[in-house]
Design a protein around this motif. Sequence first.
Motif, PDB file in Angstrom:
ATOM      1  N   GLY A   1       0.893  -1.119   0.039  1.00 27.17           N
ATOM      2  CA  GLY A   1      -0.068   0.092  -0.059  1.00 27.17           C
ATOM      3  C   GLY A   1       0.775   1.302   0.015  1.00 27.17           C
ATOM      4  N   TYR A   2       0.271   2.417   0.629  1.00 26.09           N
ATOM      5  CA  TYR A   2       1.122   3.525   0.360  1.00 26.09           C
ATOM      6  C   TYR A   2       1.341   4.061   1.875  1.00 26.09           C
ATOM      7  CZ  TYR A   2      -0.445   4.601  -4.361  1.00 26.09           C
ATOM      8  OH  TYR A   2      -0.720   4.630  -5.614  1.00 26.09           O
ATOM      9  N   LEU A   3       2.647   4.729   1.894  1.00 25.10           N
ATOM     10  CA  LEU A   3       3.020   5.533   2.887  1.00 25.10           C
ATOM     11  C   LEU A   3       3.135   6.757   2.490  1.00 25.10           C
ATOM     12  CD1 LEU A   3       4.641   5.806   5.627  1.00 25.10           C
ATOM     13  CD2 LEU A   3       6.784   5.516   4.344  1.00 25.10           C
ATOM     14  N   ALA A   4       2.061   7.624   3.249  1.00 21.23           N
ATOM     15  CA  ALA A   4       1.687   9.253   2.869  1.00 21.23           C
ATOM     16  C   ALA A   4       2.488  10.086   3.794  1.00 21.23           C
ATOM     17  CB  ALA A   4       0.317   9.187   2.880  1.00 21.23           C
ATOM     18  N   GLN A   5       2.964  11.113   3.309  1.00 18.41           N
ATOM     19  CA  GLN A   5       3.436  12.292   4.406  1.00 18.41           C
ATOM     20  C   GLN A   5       2.353  13.009   4.594  1.00 18.41           C
ATOM     21  OE1 GLN A   5       6.742  12.006   5.234  1.00 18.41           O
ATOM     22  NE2 GLN A   5       7.158  10.419   3.904  1.00 18.41           N
ATOM     23  N   GLU A   6       2.188  13.310   5.903  1.00 21.09           N
ATOM     24  CA  GLU A   6       1.269  13.972   6.477  1.00 21.09           C
ATOM     25  C   GLU A   6       1.842  15.090   7.550  1.00 21.09           C
ATOM     26  OE1 GLU A   6      -3.777  13.650   7.528  1.00 21.09           O
ATOM     27  OE2 GLU A   6      -2.303  12.466   8.779  1.00 21.09           O
ATOM     28  N   PHE A   7       2.844  15.664   7.468  1.00 18.93           N
ATOM     29  CA  PHE A   7       3.630  16.334   8.243  1.00 18.93           C
ATOM     30  C   PHE A   7       3.145  17.842   7.506  1.00 18.93           C
ATOM     31  CE2 PHE A   7       6.675  15.709   4.895  1.00 18.93           C
ATOM     32  CZ  PHE A   7       7.040  17.095   4.562  1.00 18.93           C
ATOM     33  N   VAL A   8       3.338  18.857   8.819  1.00 18.43           N
ATOM     34  CA  VAL A   8       2.856  20.328   8.271  1.00 18.43           C
ATOM     35  C   VAL A   8       4.491  20.841   7.935  1.00 18.43           C
ATOM     36  CG1 VAL A   8       1.710  22.390   8.775  1.00 18.43           C
ATOM     37  CG2 VAL A   8       0.808  20.150   9.850  1.00 18.43           C
ATOM     38  N   PRO A   9       4.732  21.264   6.836  1.00 18.35           N
ATOM     39  CA  PRO A   9       5.908  21.900   6.447  1.00 18.35           C
ATOM     40  C   PRO A   9       5.915  23.195   7.312  1.00 18.35           C
ATOM     41  CG  PRO A   9       4.407  21.872   4.695  1.00 18.35           C
ATOM     42  CD  PRO A   9       3.729  21.004   5.715  1.00 18.35           C
ATOM     43  N   THR A  10       7.226  23.468   7.639  1.00 20.78           N
ATOM     44  CA  THR A  10       7.491  24.787   8.340  1.00 20.78           C
ATOM     45  C   THR A  10       8.097  25.991   7.583  1.00 20.78           C
ATOM     46  OG1 THR A  10       9.708  23.995   9.056  1.00 20.78           O
ATOM     47  CG2 THR A  10       7.898  23.636  10.910  1.00 20.78           C
ATOM     48  N   PRO A  11       8.607  25.584   6.570  1.00 22.07           N
ATOM     49  CA  PRO A  11       9.328  26.964   5.877  1.00 22.07           C
ATOM     50  C   PRO A  11       7.980  27.882   5.320  1.00 22.07           C
ATOM     51  CG  PRO A  11      10.414  25.002   4.983  1.00 22.07           C
ATOM     52  CD  PRO A  11       9.045  24.484   5.876  1.00 22.07           C
ATOM     53  N   LYS A  12       8.411  28.976   5.117  1.00 21.58           N
ATOM     54  CA  LYS A  12       7.554  30.148   4.722  1.00 21.58           C
ATOM     55  C   LYS A  12       7.168  30.178   3.279  1.00 21.58           C
ATOM     56  CE  LYS A  12       7.316  31.332   9.158  1.00 21.58           C
ATOM     57  NZ  LYS A  12       5.979  30.980   9.857  1.00 21.58           N
ATOM     58  N   THR A  13       8.257  29.588   2.527  1.00 19.98           N
ATOM     59  CA  THR A  13       8.186  29.809   1.138  1.00 19.98           C
ATOM     60  C   THR A  13       7.693  28.400   0.287  1.00 19.98           C
ATOM     61  OG1 THR A  13      10.331  29.138   0.565  1.00 19.98           O
ATOM     62  CG2 THR A  13       9.999  31.675   1.075  1.00 19.98           C
ATOM     63  N   LYS A  14       7.067  28.669  -0.713  1.00 21.11           N
ATOM     64  CA  LYS A  14       6.844  27.456  -1.648  1.00 21.11           C
ATOM     65  C   LYS A  14       7.962  26.419  -1.842  1.00 21.11           C
ATOM     66  CE  LYS A  14       2.453  28.928  -3.651  1.00 21.11           C
ATOM     67  NZ  LYS A  14       1.690  29.053  -5.228  1.00 21.11           N
ATOM     68  N   GLN A  15       9.111  27.236  -2.178  1.00 23.27           N
ATOM     69  CA  GLN A  15      10.109  26.382  -2.417  1.00 23.27           C
ATOM     70  C   GLN A  15      10.726  25.548  -1.294  1.00 23.27           C
ATOM     71  OE1 GLN A  15      13.615  29.057  -3.728  1.00 23.27           O
ATOM     72  NE2 GLN A  15      14.562  27.182  -4.724  1.00 23.27           N
ATOM     73  N   GLY A  16      10.675  26.207  -0.283  1.00 26.93           N
ATOM     74  CA  GLY A  16      11.206  25.727   1.119  1.00 26.93           C
ATOM     75  C   GLY A  16      10.197  24.372   1.371  1.00 26.93           C
ATOM     76  N   ARG A  17       8.873  24.776   1.242  1.00 21.89           N
ATOM     77  CA  ARG A  17       7.937  23.533   1.785  1.00 21.89           C
ATOM     78  C   ARG A  17       8.036  22.529   0.696  1.00 21.89           C
ATOM     79  NH1 ARG A  17       5.068  28.142   2.914  1.00 21.89           N
ATOM     80  NH2 ARG A  17       4.020  28.352   0.620  1.00 21.89           N
ATOM     81  N   ALA A  18       8.477  22.591  -0.671  1.00 20.23           N
ATOM     82  CA  ALA A  18       8.689  21.597  -1.669  1.00 20.23           C
ATOM     83  C   ALA A  18      10.014  20.869  -1.170  1.00 20.23           C
ATOM     84  CB  ALA A  18       8.951  22.068  -2.963  1.00 20.23           C
ATOM     85  N   GLN A  19      10.978  21.610  -0.747  1.00 14.55           N
ATOM     86  CA  GLN A  19      12.187  20.821  -0.281  1.00 14.55           C
ATOM     87  C   GLN A  19      12.008  19.912   0.911  1.00 14.55           C
ATOM     88  OE1 GLN A  19      14.563  24.677   0.493  1.00 14.55           O
ATOM     89  NE2 GLN A  19      16.006  24.199  -1.685  1.00 14.55           N
TER      90      GLN A  19
END
Length: 298
Positions: free
Chosen positions: A269-287
């Motif tokens: 099955g799937y292992l899904a990421q469900e954390f809330v990203p902390t960076p302020k920018t879209k680029q940081g959240r993508a990282q």
Amino acid sequence: MKPQLPRRELLKQLAAGAIGASVLGSALLVSGAATAASGGALKGNIRHSVSRWTYGDLSIEELCLLVKSLGFSAIDLVGPEDWPVLKKHGIDSSMCNGAELNLVDGWSDPKFHPELIKRYLKHIDLVAEAGYTNLICFSGNARGMDRETALQNAVAGLKQILPHAEKRGVVLQMELFNSKVDHPDYLADSSAWGIELCKRLNSPNFKLLYDIYHMQIMEGDIIRTIKDNHQYFGHYHTAGVPGRHEIDDSQELNYVAIAKAIRDIGFTGYLAQEFVPTPKTKQGRAQSLAQAIRICDV
């Protein structure tokens, strides 16, 4: 696993009118961030996904482009209104939602059964006809109800929809939450309660969504629990403890070891990421997402 989506392909899609300029700009930004954090092709041992709500700052189109750039092809907790966008991009709706009333009014209270039964029977058909498999459900809150009564109620209600789920090839997955920090009074707050529900229902079309973050808060002992009870777990969610943020070395869980345990039991099955990203920018959240996928890609 699908390769990273190259900029040339994004430009081609723009020229064909498939996506707008604003989406292209965001997609190039997050794709660039993902490329920078990427370590090459994924290994293919873990089926990766990400929860839609944790990247709510992105449009569904942008999120599809991001996950493709990271080399996987699934998004969790997407309802029928967004399935056409997923299909356009070849992205699986790895955990469908939209049949539930909410998180607190669930299957353990019979007063909600009539509406839940109506909604789930309809949604099971929608999921099956769209070619998807998993549909989330919730126990709801106790409101003073003892756990044995709650189990009996949940069994009575779910048995009224499980035959239809079995017929249509849809798997109902009840999510385990913590009642200590995030969801006070939630009934399915332990693996033992959920496993007992699975045993009483005795159906291959009812499983538990084992949320690692929630169960670490409630009981810990994550790897042993997975190894001993994996037949009852149909889906996994991640997040760092404490805080529900990135799954890196800023928190207490060893996600490399956990992912290896999930791999070693032969989970498909799937292992899904469900954390809330902390960076302020879209680029940081993508990282942050790129890093999480790498951590779990064992």
